[in-house]
Structures are given as structure tokens and as C-alpha cells.
Write an enzyme that holds these catalytic residues in place. Structure first.
Site, short mmCIF file in Angstrom:
data_model
loop_
_atom_site.label_atom_id
_atom_site.label_comp_id
_atom_site.label_asym_id
_atom_site.label_seq_id
_atom_site.Cartn_x
_atom_site.Cartn_y
_atom_site.Cartn_z
N SER A 133 38.24 -42.39 -73.40
CA SER A 133 38.07 -41.56 -72.16
C SER A 133 36.56 -41.63 -71.68
CB SER A 133 38.25 -40.08 -72.42
OG SER A 133 37.20 -39.64 -73.03
N LYS A 134 36.27 -41.18 -70.60
CA LYS A 134 34.89 -41.44 -69.97
C LYS A 134 33.79 -40.99 -70.97
CE LYS A 134 36.04 -40.91 -65.31
NZ LYS A 134 37.23 -39.86 -64.46
#
Ligand code: GLU
Length: 490
Positions: A258-259
């Protein structure tokens, strides 16, 4: 236009344009491309834009331009055309409608009038009993009168697929082997929403079949959708394509990428100055390996060696350090002109290149890039490495470095070079190399005793580019000034 191709291998990348192209999507696209190109098959790119709220043309453009940037071309599909278009799902509604009607007519689908509240209540009660939430089939066997009554209440129906009870659906996956699902756990699922828009599981089957897709290669998260899709193939009496579900991509901490783990979209990497060949090399190794120790591969080499047999079942781990290492490798290996061109926008951003690019300026920038590219993991880092060539004076970076200038004979070394530089006309690499060599000889000093103090005086650092690169970059005036400044401080 589609090319005439040798066999029936046809694969596709079918992104939903709800954001930029992500690492995971790019990897799916790449594996499809590799499979098609390895086998001389066809690669299609089409757009799954049935999520009207989240889809946008901007995202579509972003995805296509990232694919092109990575060097992944396609034979058929969006922007390329071909015999099986249109290639955007919202433009294919008339096609889905026909098959929805067929499924309805043959009893494989039925209208469901349940309201959001009724469905939510059903969900709650299943969860409370510890069961999988699913649709229990309240509208499965409505008679005409029931339907009329519900419609008269103003309810808009969805179309649900009638999942056969008590069956096992086995996905013969080319990566994961046989994976079986019980139909009883599936529940009748929606294939057309109340606004007439088909759902993913339905539209994807129609598209894959009507476009002649032979192999569906996609992310593991779609494995659980596959039994639904197989049931639709069976209901329509169609041949089921081969499936290959490629593993999740995890961050280094083993949680889903994810980010938090760094940039997730391809365009962010492009903007940071990663090279497409590094990205492609890196993406290929996220789940595929040819065996052996080698890790550097061009797209062409990967294509020659690619097979689904060597795609791993276990999750791939996204390792930014590895990407940086690969990118650094390609930055050093690539044609200097190309790296210079790519670096200029970053240098402009940093204010290190301004105004018109004259040929002289270009030569200097090229020399600058050639000097610092060895130290870069991506091109956006260039500004921190070039700063030392622009400032008026440099100071030793730390105490250890300062110590270098306190050693014996340092003033003599700095002074002698200053004189040599002053009497030299052209400060090119060869002249500097010769000057440094003769300097050591004349003073009877060893390499390190000459180079260390000079490097510290000229760059403030003990390690870094070669002096024969540094001095021409600084030019006569700056070099002399720095030598004198260093001497004044001793
Ligand atoms: N639109 C789906 C996605 O972006 C593609 C699924 C598929 O390849 O079947 O995940």
C-alpha cells in the site's frame, strides 16, 4: 489494427480506470504481454469502466500512457482498434444486454427486487450465526404476480445469476494448481444492476469469450471471482479459458502493498526519474524468476525466457532497495545523452539549469551528469549530488574530513595544483590526469596524499567523483578559488 498472428494465444489486460496504473496492475499487464509475445500471440488492452462513479478518462489515459512508457504495446483494444470492439465496457452495454436476456430466458438468471435494507438485514443475521454473508435467494422463485406487486411498489430489480446448488467448481489454475469452491457458499450474485449496468463478473465473461481470450492472467485477488465466472461460462455453454492467478504483492513488512510502502503508481516512479527498463526488470521479478543468480534482464530477454511455470505461488515482496539498485544500474549503463536529456528537467527544477540550453551549456551538463550518475538511485536525486559544483566555497563535511587538510604537505599540494591549473589553458580530462600525475612525482608523494586533500578542498568530501571529472566541471576560476580558500583555512 490487429496483426495477423501465428496461433490462438490471446491474453488481455483489463484495467478499471479508477486511478493511475499501479505496481500490481503494471505487473499483470507485463505478465500478459510477456506471455503473448513469448508465444507469438495477441495482447489486448480493454477498459472495465462499469464503476461509473469511480471511472474516469483521466485514469484511462494515465494507465495507457504508463503502459506505453513501460514499453508494453498491444495488438488490439483501446486506441489500437480491432475486430472485437468496442473495447470500453460502457460502450458494450448492448452486447451484455443480449446475454443477460438469454440467461434470463433460460432460467439461469432472475430478477431480484430486494431492497438495500432487506439485504443488509439478511447479511447481519448470517454474520450473527457465523455464516458467510450471501444472498439466500428470496426472489429466486417469484411468480409473475409477485413481480408485478414488487414492481408496483416502485422497486427496481437487479438481475441475479442462479447459482446451482450442491456443486463443486474447480479452477484449474496454471499457477496455483486445482482450487475448488463449493457453490453453496457463493449465493446468487448480481449480474446486472438496477441501472442496467452489468457487474464485473458478468461483463468480464462476455468480453473474454467474445474476444477469444485463451488465457486469463490476473491478480490473485480475482481467484475468488473465478468460480462465479466459470458458472456463467457453463450456463452459456462456452469453452472456459485457462486461468493463471499471480500472487499478491506484499510490502517488506509482509502486509499487503500500500502507499505506506512507498509510491504505488507507475507514474510516480516515472516522475522520480526511474527508467522504464528498470521498472520492467523489477516488475518481472515480482513473482517470476528464470532460476539462477542473474537479476538483470532486458524486456526482450525476459520475453524469451518467460513461462507461467516459473511464476511463484507465494506472495512477491516489494523491495524498494532492489528497485533502486536496478535503477542505479540502468542509469550508469545507459547512453549518456539519454540520461542527460532525462536529467535536465530535474536540474531545471532544482534551479541548476536555467535559461536557454546552448551547446556549451549542454556539454557542461553532460559532463556533470556523467560525473554524478554513478551515485544515483533515481534521477530526481541528482540535485543533491550537483550542489557542490554550484556553491561558491565548500567546507569539509565533518571532523574526519577536516583532519585530511591538517596533514603534512597539504599546502604544498594545493599550492602546486593551483599553479599548474593557472598555467593550463584547457582543463580537459587528459590534461588534468597528466597534471595530477606529474604533481605527485614532483613532490615525491603517493596517490592518496595527493588526491585526498585535493578532493576535500574541491568538494568538501573524502569520497566522490574523480578529480579529473571534478576540475573540468568546476572550471579554472572556481578550482583556484577553492584551493586558495582551503589554504587560507589551514
Ligand atoms: N478490472 C479488473 C481489475 O482491474 C480486471 C480483472 C480481470 O482481469 O479479470 O482488477
Amino acid at each position: 489494427m490487429s496483426k495477423k498472428l501465428a496461433n490462438n494465444i490471446k491474453v488481455r489486460f483489463a484495467p478499471s480506470p479508477t486511478g493511475p496504473l499501479h505496481i500490481g496492475g503494471a505487473r499483470s499487464a507485463l505478465f500478459n504481454w510477456l506471455y503473448a509475445r513469448h508465444h507469438g500471440g495477441t495482447f489486448i488492452v480493454r477498459i472495465e469502466d462499469t464503476d461509473l462513479e469511480r471511472s474516469s478518462r483521466e485514469s484511462e489515459e494515465n494507465i495507457l500512457s504508463s503502459l506505453r512508457w513501460l514499453g508494453l504495446d498491444w495488438d488490439e483494444g483501446i486506441a489500437a482498434g480491432g475486430p472485437n470492439g468496442p473495447y470500453r465496457q460502457t460502450e458494450r452495454l448492448h452486447i451484455y444486454k443480449q446475454y443477460a436476456a438469454k440467461l434470463l430466458e433460460e432460467g439461469h438468471a432472475y430478477y431480484c427486487y430486494c431492497s438495500e435494507e432487506e439485504l443488509a438485514a439478511e447479511r447481519e443475521s448470517l454474520l450473527a450465526k457465523g455464516e458467510l454473508p450471501r444472498y439466500l435467494g428470496r426472489c429466486r422463485d417469484l411468480c409473475d404476480a409477485d413481480r408485478d406487486r414488487l414492481a408496483a411498489e416502485g422497486r427496481k430489480p437487479v438481475l441475479r445469476f442462479r447459482v446451482p446448488e450442491g456443486k463443486t467448481v474447480t479452477v484449474d489454475d496454471q499457477v496455483r494448481g486445482e482450487v475448488s469452491f463449493e457453490t453453496n457458499g457463493i449465493g446468487d450474485f448480481i449480474i446486472v444492476k438496477s441501472d442496467g449496468i452489468p457487474t464485473y463478473n458478468f461483463a468480464v465473461v462476455i468480453d473474454d469469450h467474445s474476444m477469444g481470450i485463451s488465457h486469463v492472467i490476473r491478480a490473485e485477488e480475482h481467484l475468488s471471482n473465478t468460480p462465479r465466472q466459470i458458472l456463467i461460462y457453463q450456463a452459456l455453454g462456452w469453452v472456459i479459458p485457462a486461468f493463471a492467478h499471480i500472487s499478491l504483492i506484499l510490502g517488506k513488512d509482509r502486509s499487503k502493498m500500500s502507499k505506506r510502502h512507498g509510491s504505488t503508481s507507475i507514474v510516480q516512479y516515472q516522475e522520480l526519474g526511474y527508467l522504464p527498463e528498470a521498472m520492467v526488470n523489477f516488475l518481472a521479478l515480482l513473482g517470476w524468476s528464470p532460476g539462477g543468480e542473474e537479476e538483470i534482464f532486458s524486456l526482450d530477454e525476459i520475453k524469451d525466457q518467460f513461462s507461467l511455470d516459473r511464476v511463484a505461488k507465494n506472495p512477491a515482496v516489494f523491495d524498494l532497495e532492489k528497485l533502486n539498485w536496478l535503477n542505479g544500474h540502468y542509469i550508469r549503463q545507459s547512453d549518456l545523452e539519454r540520461i542527460t536529456e532525462l536529467s535536465i528537467p530535474f536540474l531545471r527544477q532544482g534551479g541548476y539549469v536555467t535559461g536557454e540550453m546552448t551547446p556549451d551549456k549542454y556539454q557542461w551538463v553532460r559532463m556533470l551528469v556523467s560525473t554524478v550518475r554513478n551515485y544515483l538511485a533515481n534521477l530526481s536525486e541528482i540535485n543533491t549530488h550537483v550542489e557542490k559544483f554550484f556553491v561558491e566555497t565548500v567546507e569539509p563535511a565533518d571532523e574526519e574530513t577536516r583532519e585530511v587538510l591538517r596533514q603534512e604537505k597539504v599546502v604544498l599540494v594545493l599550492n602546486t595544483l593551483r599553479d599548474k591549473i593557472n598555467s593550463t589553458r584547457d582543463l580537459d580530462e587528459e590534461t588534468i590526469k597528466a597534471a595530477l600525475k606529474s604533481l605527485g612525482k614532483e613532490l615525491g608523494l603517493k596517490g592518496k596524499q595527493v588526491f585526498m586533500p585535493l578532493r576535500v578542498a574541491l568538494t568538501g568530501e573524502m569520497h566522490g567523483p574523480e578529480l579529473y571529472q571534478v576540475i573540468p566541471l568546476l572550471g579554472k576560476e572556481k578550482t583556484v578559488k577553492r584551493l586558495e580558500y582551503a589554504m587560507s583555512k589551514i
